[in-house]
Structures are given as C-alpha cells and as structure tokens.
Design a protein around this motif. Structure first.
Motif: not given
Length: 329
Positions: A163-164, A167, A174, A191-192, A195, A200, A202
């Motif tokens: 995991p990222p 933020s 981000c 994963s996206i 985030a 985030e 994206a």
C-alpha cells in the motif's frame, strides 16, 4: 553517516530525537516491535516516523515490518517540510522572507558556486534506491506527483503490491498517472484503489514510458533502467525539476481519470459498467472476467458504445471521448 546526521540535524530537531535517529542509523534498521526498546520508547518511534526521519517498511503481509531510517540529507529535507506544514499560520511571512532572500541573492549569483554533486546524484545501491524512493514523499510541501508502469523485476503479486504512503493529512496534493495495464491486474487495480481511498488523484494512460517521483519542483527521482531498481537519478536542480513538472502536467491533461461512471450517461447499466472499464484501456477478455458477462456480450456492448462515440478502433480512445462528453467523471 552518524556524524553527517549530527551535522545536518543538530539544533533542527531535539537532542533526544537526534540520539534516537543516530542509534537507528547505526543499526541500519530494526524490527518494528523491537524499535521502542532500541530507541527509548514508543513515543520516539512515533516522532521519528511523523517527522519523516524513518518509515515503516513492509514487503507484504507475510513478512514482518521493519523501522528503517531515511538518509540524513532527506531526513533534513523531510523535517523541514514537516516544520513548514506545522507553521501554517506563519506561512505567508515565511514565503515573504524567502522572496526577500531570493531578491538579495539572485539565482544567477549562487548558480556559479553550486556544486554539481548536490544537484544530481546517481544511486546504484538497490537498498538505498528503495529507501530514498519511499522517503521522497516526505520532502513534498505542496505537490507529490508520480508516474508508474508495469516494469517490475518480478511478477506482481500480493507481496509486491505494498500500500502507498498516506497523502500527508491533506496538506500535500498527491497525483499519480498509471499505465492502463496496471489497472488490468487485480492486485494492481487494488493498489490504485487503496491509493485513491487515501486521497490520491489517479489517472490512466495507455502507455507511461518511465517511472518518476517528483516533490513540488524541488526534488525528483528518475530510473536509469526500466524498473529503476538497479540505477536511479536523484535530481535537486530546480531547472530540471521544473521541466519534469511541466512534462507531468502535459501527461495529466491527456490522461483519463480513474473513477466511476457519471449518472448523466445515456447508456444503460451494463453498458455503463463496460464503459468504466474501457476507459482503463483493458481488453474485452479482462472486462468479461471482471463483470461476469460473456465475451460476446461484452463485445456487443463495446461496439455499441464505440459506435455512439465515433471511435470504432481503439478502446482507450473511446474512453477519452466518454470523459470529454461527461459520461465518465
């Protein structure tokens, strides 16, 4: 390394925190559950991580987490960024002071004495590349931008999809641009999603030529190989970082948002579901697996959608057209 840390951080952080940090540097890293004993308490561990001087490293759910120190120069930059975020009320005075310093000491005069070693550094040690890569986000004060693709040294699985980082409590914007194939793999897709849930923004492009990490317009990390794990370039040149920022913004304008379908879309529910996956650039076969529809049904819906949009040959182009018409948020 401990001497360099003392030289850079003495007087910037408390002596107690500096002592904990140098002990962690000397150890290299330690298991997360042993860190309080090594560093003098759980409070020291929390303060180190919150200030960006150390981070929790995890190679996946099957392996124990470790507390890892960041390099001293990045620890200093992360600490200063953290201090700046805490001084929100004084931010205007800080910026005004920086502008006055810039007027008194123009870039043209300082550039002549600037060391090239400080502006660009090649990193070839794999462990250092990983550590610097994870630590860079703490250097961002306003914007954190990344480019990512599927260039990896081993197949993506649950262990490689970590995991990222968060933020930064909303203080830093981000943004990430992913190659659309990243969303075509279940682990990559998750994963996206993680985030995005963390704050985030994206977007997707059919092809992302290289990985990149960029903090504001001050520091960037670029790969020297497709994966970047055997060679990377750490850039502190404001000229190059500014150009990379412009490059990111151009790609951002071309990229398609990773998101849900818009309620105003003229398509029915099944067509809308197919469209939301078309925008990610995945194949009909992948769409069929993820929606539970038959392959022939997916192809029929795809053809209907692309015919209405006037893009009969390319899925991703249809997704772009749908975004521009407001059919996808």
């Amino acid at each position: 390394m401990e001497q360099k840390a003392t030289r850079l951080l003495k007087g910037i952080v408390s002596d107690e925190l500096l002592n904990s940090y140098t002990r962690l540097l000397a150890a290299g890293s330690c298991p997360r559950d042993e860190a309080p004993d090594l560093l003098g308490g759980a409070g020291q561990v929390e303060e180190l991580t919150e200030s960006g001087m150390a981070h929790i490293q995890s190679s996946g759910p099957a392996l124990p987490q470790r507390l890892v120190p960041v390099p001293p120069d990045l620890a200093l930059q992360g600490t200063l960024a953290d201090l700046t975020r805490r001084l929100v009320a004084d931010q205007e005075r800080l910026l005004d002071g920086q502008r006055r310093i810039a007027e008194s000491h123009p870039w043209t005069s300082s550039a002549a004495t600037e060391s090239a070693d400080r502006l660009v550094r090649i990193i070839t040690d794999r462990e250092e590349i990983g550590t610097v890569s994870r630590a860079l986000i703490r250097a961002a004060r306003h914007d954190w931008m990344t480019l990512d693709n599927q260039s990896m040294e081993r197949p993506i699985d649950e262990l490689t999809a970590v995991p990222p980082p968060p933020s930064l409590d909303g203080h830093v914007r981000c943004r990430a641009i992913y190659e659309s194939n990243c969303a075509g793999h279940p682990v990559g897709l998750r994963s996206i999603e993680i985030a995005v849930e963390a704050g985030e923004e994206a977007r997707l492009l059919p092809r992302v030529g290289m990985k990149m990490k960029l903090a504001d317009e001050s520091i960037a990390m670029l790969p020297l190989t497709p994966t970047g794990m055997s060679g990377a370039l750490l850039i502190r040149s404001s000229v190059i970082a500014g150009a990379l920022r412009e490059y990111f913004e151009m790609l951002w304008e071309r990229a398609v948002p990773f998101g849900a379908a818009c309620a105003e879309s003229p398509l029915n529910e099944k067509e809308q579901k197919v469209l939301s996956l078309l925008v990610e650039g995945v194949s009909d076969t992948v769409i069929a697996k993820r929606t539970g529809m038959g392959l022939s049904t997916v192809r029929r819906h795809s053809a209907t959608i692309r015919a209405k949009l006037g893009h009969n040959n390319h899925h991703f182009a249809a997704g772009v057209a749908a975004v521009r018409r407001g059919w996808i948020k």
